[in-house]
Motif scaffolding. Structure first.
Motif, PDB file in Angstrom:
ATOM      1  N   ARG A  59       0.819  -1.211   0.000  1.00  7.34           N
ATOM      2  CA  ARG A  59       0.000   0.000   0.000  1.00  7.34           C
ATOM      3  C   ARG A  59       0.854   1.263   0.000  1.00  7.34           C
ATOM      4  NH1 ARG A  59      -5.239   0.598   3.688  1.00  7.34           N
ATOM      5  NH2 ARG A  59      -5.430  -1.468   2.815  1.00  7.34           N
ATOM      6  N   LYS A  60       1.917   1.285   0.783  1.00  2.00           N
ATOM      7  CA  LYS A  60       2.797   2.464   0.828  1.00  2.00           C
ATOM      8  C   LYS A  60       3.476   2.700  -0.514  1.00  2.00           C
ATOM      9  CE  LYS A  60       4.495   3.162   5.483  1.00  2.00           C
ATOM     10  NZ  LYS A  60       5.668   3.048   6.351  1.00  2.00           N
ATOM     11  N   PHE A  61       3.942   1.621  -1.126  1.00  2.00           N
ATOM     12  CA  PHE A  61       4.622   1.722  -2.410  1.00  2.00           C
ATOM     13  C   PHE A  61       3.659   2.242  -3.487  1.00  2.00           C
ATOM     14  CE2 PHE A  61       6.245  -0.433  -6.334  1.00  2.00           C
ATOM     15  CZ  PHE A  61       7.373   0.346  -6.475  1.00  2.00           C
ATOM     16  N   ARG A  63       0.975   4.115  -3.026  1.00  2.00           N
ATOM     17  CA  ARG A  63       0.723   5.536  -2.753  1.00  2.00           C
ATOM     18  C   ARG A  63       1.893   6.402  -3.209  1.00  2.00           C
ATOM     19  NH1 ARG A  63      -1.295   4.870   3.363  1.00  2.00           N
ATOM     20  NH2 ARG A  63      -3.381   4.097   2.929  1.00  2.00           N
ATOM     21  N   ARG A  64       3.105   5.931  -2.962  1.00  2.00           N
ATOM     22  CA  ARG A  64       4.289   6.684  -3.361  1.00  2.00           C
ATOM     23  C   ARG A  64       4.359   6.831  -4.888  1.00  2.00           C
ATOM     24  NH1 ARG A  64       8.804   4.326  -0.530  1.00  2.00           N
ATOM     25  NH2 ARG A  64       8.079   5.617   1.171  1.00  2.00           N
ATOM     26  N   ILE A  65       4.046   5.762  -5.607  1.00  2.00           N
ATOM     27  CA  ILE A  65       4.063   5.821  -7.070  1.00  2.00           C
ATOM     28  C   ILE A  65       2.997   6.792  -7.578  1.00  2.00           C
ATOM     29  CG2 ILE A  65       3.475   4.490  -9.136  1.00  2.00           C
ATOM     30  CD1 ILE A  65       5.114   2.251  -8.017  1.00  2.00           C
ATOM     31  N   CYS A  66       1.810   6.730  -6.995  1.00  2.00           N
ATOM     32  CA  CYS A  66       0.740   7.640  -7.417  1.00  2.00           C
ATOM     33  C   CYS A  66       1.079   9.092  -7.100  1.00  2.00           C
ATOM     34  CB  CYS A  66      -0.577   7.265  -6.748  1.00  2.00           C
ATOM     35  SG  CYS A  66      -1.238   5.701  -7.314  1.00  2.00           S
ATOM     36  N   GLY A  67       1.841   9.316  -6.052  1.00  2.00           N
ATOM     37  CA  GLY A  67       2.256  10.672  -5.717  1.00  2.00           C
ATOM     38  C   GLY A  67       3.401  11.179  -6.577  1.00  2.00           C
ATOM     39  N   LEU A  68       4.290  10.277  -6.985  1.00  2.00           N
ATOM     40  CA  LEU A  68       5.465  10.694  -7.770  1.00  2.00           C
ATOM     41  C   LEU A  68       5.151  10.897  -9.252  1.00  2.00           C
ATOM     42  CD1 LEU A  68       8.324   8.496  -6.288  1.00  2.00           C
ATOM     43  CD2 LEU A  68       8.034  10.948  -6.074  1.00  2.00           C
ATOM     44  N   ARG A 106       1.663   3.742 -13.032  1.00  2.00           N
ATOM     45  CA  ARG A 106       0.763   4.546 -12.202  1.00  2.00           C
ATOM     46  C   ARG A 106      -0.649   3.963 -12.220  1.00  2.00           C
ATOM     47  NH1 ARG A 106      -2.736   8.910 -11.907  1.00  2.00           N
ATOM     48  NH2 ARG A 106      -2.226  10.349 -10.225  1.00  2.00           N
ATOM     49  N   TYR A 124      -5.766  11.232  -6.128  1.00  2.00           N
ATOM     50  CA  TYR A 124      -4.660  11.053  -7.064  1.00  2.00           C
ATOM     51  C   TYR A 124      -5.030  11.389  -8.498  1.00  2.00           C
ATOM     52  CZ  TYR A 124      -2.705   8.440  -3.172  1.00  2.00           C
ATOM     53  OH  TYR A 124      -2.247   8.078  -1.957  1.00  2.00           O
TER      54      TYR A 124
END
Length: 125
Positions: A59-61, A63-68, A106, A124
């Motif tokens: 889940r963290k990974f 979220r990080r991809i969707c944010g980057l 993404r 996102y």
């Protein structure tokens, strides 16, 4: 005799591919294949494969991809002065050779968050 009809067919086709007169207006596919090199050197093949093989399972990974990776191209701009458009900068992201793979990554992260985790992904988009 309609000169325009005969000229435009030959003009447009001649600028792209050769036409075999025996077959009429059908395209000569072998002429197209002859111009394509048999071996293309793709220097980004390794990176494309690596990006396509990334598995989203955290889940963290995700979220990080969707944010980057942005949802829209951040370089697209419209420069205005006193309400008049001076010039327009088109989206430059499509010049990136890894654009399709990044968008796909993404999308997979968004699908993971929505389907597997049950999160609301409107933040996102």
């Amino acid at each position: 005799m309609k000169v325009f009809d005969n000229t435009t067919k030959k003009l447009f086709l001649a600028s792209w591919v050769s036409v075999n007169p025996a077959e009429g207006s059908e395209l000569n596919v072998t002429a197209i294949q002859r111009d394509i090199p048999k071996y293309r050197c793709d220097i980004f093949r390794f990176l494309r494969q690596w990006l396509n093989n990334i598995q989203i399972c955290d889940r963290k990974f995700a979220r990080r991809i969707c944010g980057l990776i942005p949802a829209q191209c951040p370089f697209e701009r419209e420069i205005k002065l006193f309400g008049k458009t001076l010039f327009y900068i088109p989206p430059l992201c499509k010049l990136n050779p890894l654009y399709e793979e990044l968008v796909s990554l993404r999308f997979r992260a968004l699908c993971y968050l929505a389907d597997e985790c049950g999160e609301d992904i409107t933040q996102y988009c």
